[in-house]
Design a protein around this motif. Structure first.
Motif, PDB file in Angstrom:
ATOM      1  N   TYR A 205       0.823  -1.211   0.000  1.00 50.81           N
ATOM      2  CA  TYR A 205       0.000   0.000   0.000  1.00 50.81           C
ATOM      3  C   TYR A 205       0.860   1.265   0.000  1.00 50.81           C
ATOM      4  O   TYR A 205       0.442   2.301  -0.518  1.00 50.81           O
ATOM      5  CB  TYR A 205      -0.938   0.010   1.200  1.00 50.81           C
ATOM      6  CG  TYR A 205      -2.238  -0.734   0.949  1.00 50.81           C
ATOM      7  CD1 TYR A 205      -3.184  -0.234   0.065  1.00 50.81           C
ATOM      8  CD2 TYR A 205      -2.503  -1.934   1.590  1.00 50.81           C
ATOM      9  CE1 TYR A 205      -4.375  -0.914  -0.163  1.00 50.81           C
ATOM     10  CE2 TYR A 205      -3.686  -2.619   1.363  1.00 50.81           C
ATOM     11  CZ  TYR A 205      -4.618  -2.101   0.484  1.00 50.81           C
ATOM     12  OH  TYR A 205      -5.783  -2.773   0.245  1.00 50.81           O
TER      13      TYR A 205
ATOM     14  N   MET B  26       2.045   1.447  -3.567  1.00 47.75           N
ATOM     15  CA  MET B  26       0.910   1.322  -4.483  1.00 47.75           C
ATOM     16  C   MET B  26       1.259   0.442  -5.680  1.00 47.75           C
ATOM     17  O   MET B  26       0.657   0.545  -6.745  1.00 47.75           O
ATOM     18  CB  MET B  26       0.445   2.708  -4.967  1.00 47.75           C
ATOM     19  CG  MET B  26       0.054   3.667  -3.860  1.00 47.75           C
ATOM     20  SD  MET B  26      -1.388   3.087  -2.919  1.00 47.75           S
ATOM     21  CE  MET B  26      -2.702   3.501  -4.060  1.00 47.75           C
TER      22      MET B  26
ATOM     23  N   ILE C  38      -4.886  -7.007  -3.174  1.00 44.78           N
ATOM     24  CA  ILE C  38      -4.578  -5.586  -3.034  1.00 44.78           C
ATOM     25  C   ILE C  38      -4.501  -4.934  -4.410  1.00 44.78           C
ATOM     26  O   ILE C  38      -5.003  -3.819  -4.609  1.00 44.78           O
ATOM     27  CB  ILE C  38      -3.263  -5.396  -2.268  1.00 44.78           C
ATOM     28  CG1 ILE C  38      -3.403  -5.918  -0.824  1.00 44.78           C
ATOM     29  CG2 ILE C  38      -2.832  -3.924  -2.251  1.00 44.78           C
ATOM     30  CD1 ILE C  38      -2.102  -5.947  -0.043  1.00 44.78           C
TER      31      ILE C  38
ATOM     32  N   LEU D 277      -6.797  -1.827  -5.650  1.00 43.68           N
ATOM     33  CA  LEU D 277      -6.231  -0.567  -6.112  1.00 43.68           C
ATOM     34  C   LEU D 277      -6.662  -0.255  -7.543  1.00 43.68           C
ATOM     35  O   LEU D 277      -6.716   0.920  -7.945  1.00 43.68           O
ATOM     36  CB  LEU D 277      -4.696  -0.604  -6.031  1.00 43.68           C
ATOM     37  CG  LEU D 277      -4.104  -0.668  -4.629  1.00 43.68           C
ATOM     38  CD1 LEU D 277      -2.593  -0.802  -4.705  1.00 43.68           C
ATOM     39  CD2 LEU D 277      -4.486   0.563  -3.816  1.00 43.68           C
TER      40      LEU D 277
END
Length: 308
Positions: free
Chosen positions: A232, A235, A299, A303
């Motif tokens: 995270y 990213m 994830i 995103l």
């Protein structure tokens, strides 16, 4: 813990907290049982002395963690002039995470890996091997460094050292009980009672086994949490996923001799230097590669979803 911009995970945090509580209760329970055993032998203070001694060993391991790990890997601290690209990458990540910059080290090892250690963020050091610098591209290395910086920000060295206290004490007792066996030891009241050294040995072995398994569970949660936080932050979860695949694949080509030389650091590495074995076991320090890639894929999908 100082506040940073690393994303949290309430579920993982709750599970890690539960395991830490169980390990703490195990330590207290071990000392309480020992006090009862030694009280019946007329020496109740011995248990407290053993407990204090165990905590002293834990403190020393935490205090000297950076020196021990650096020595084990033959690593050296490098300056910005010696490794400008590596320092520049860590500078950017620390600014993104709003955390103090740790020291930076390099280990001359063919094994592609990285680790972070140190008793506090101010004393922390992030180390990469020359093998990982040759294996990964810039985005992949950034993902690995973000993972390691998450360990620093979350004080994982302190967490794992404190969590290991029950196991360390149990191991010390198991070793010490052998001297009681050799010299006859003390007997509890009653003709048919077991010798104190045997009772201590049995309690220690059970405690060590439980602590060993709980520590492995905690270590796996800790690695998943660092994967998540690092992904995270950058990213770019796909970059960390690619790095893990490359590291694991390259490790499988490393001679067994070189892997054995770094075996003591497996719990610290981003991926354990183990070849040809499954990590889907209760005794593994890391989640399986499949589990880590699955989390990173989720994830990435999250995103990639449009917001609003």
């Amino acid at each position: 813990m100082a506040r940073t911009r690393f994303v949290g995970d309430a579920g993982l945090t709750a599970r890690m907290t539960l395991v830490m509580f169980l390990l703490g209760a195990l330590f207290v329970g071990l000392v309480a049982v020992l006090m009862g055993v030694f009280a019946q032998s007329g020496s109740p203070g011995i248990a407290l002395l053993i407990g204090v001694g165990g905590l002293g060993v834990v403190w020393w391991q935490w205090y000297s963690s950076d020196k021990v790990a650096m020595r084990a890997m033959g690593a050296r601290e490098v300056s910005p002039e010696q490794a400008p690209e590596l320092h520049g990458m860590i500078d950017r990540l620390c600014a993104m995470a709003d955390m103090p910059k740790p020291r930076v080290g390099v280990s001359d090892s063919h094994v592609p890996n990285a680790f972070a250690t140190g008793r506090s963020p101010d004393r922390a050091i992030v180390v990469v091997t020359t093998g990982i610098l040759r294996t990964l591209d810039a985005e992949e290395l950034e993902g690995v460094l973000a993972h390691e910086l998450s360990h620093v920000a979350h004080r994982d060295v302190l967490v794992m050292t404190v969590a290991s206290s029950a196991g360390i004490l149990a191991g010390m007792l198991a070793q010490g009980s052998r001297y009681g066996m050799f010299f006859g030891g003390n007997r509890r009241d009653g003709n048919n009672a077991l010798p104190v050294w045997l009772l201590v040995l049995l309690v220690s072995l059970v405690t060590y086994a439980i602590s060993f398994l709980l520590l492995k569970v905690l270590s796996r949660y800790r690695e998943l949490s660092a994967d998540r936080a690092g992904a995270y932050l950058t990213m770019k979860p796909q970059a960390l996923a690619s790095a893990l695949q490359k590291i694991t694949g390259e490790i499988n080509t490393i001679p067994d001799r070189d892997l054995r030389a770094s075996k003591s650091m497996n719990a610290f590495f981003i991926a354990p230097a183990i070849k040809g074995v499954s990590l889907k076991t209760l005794t593994s320090t890391h989640p399986s590669l499949e589990q880590r890639l699955e989390q990173l894929a989720k994830i990435q999908a999250e995103l990639g979803r449009p917001t609003g």
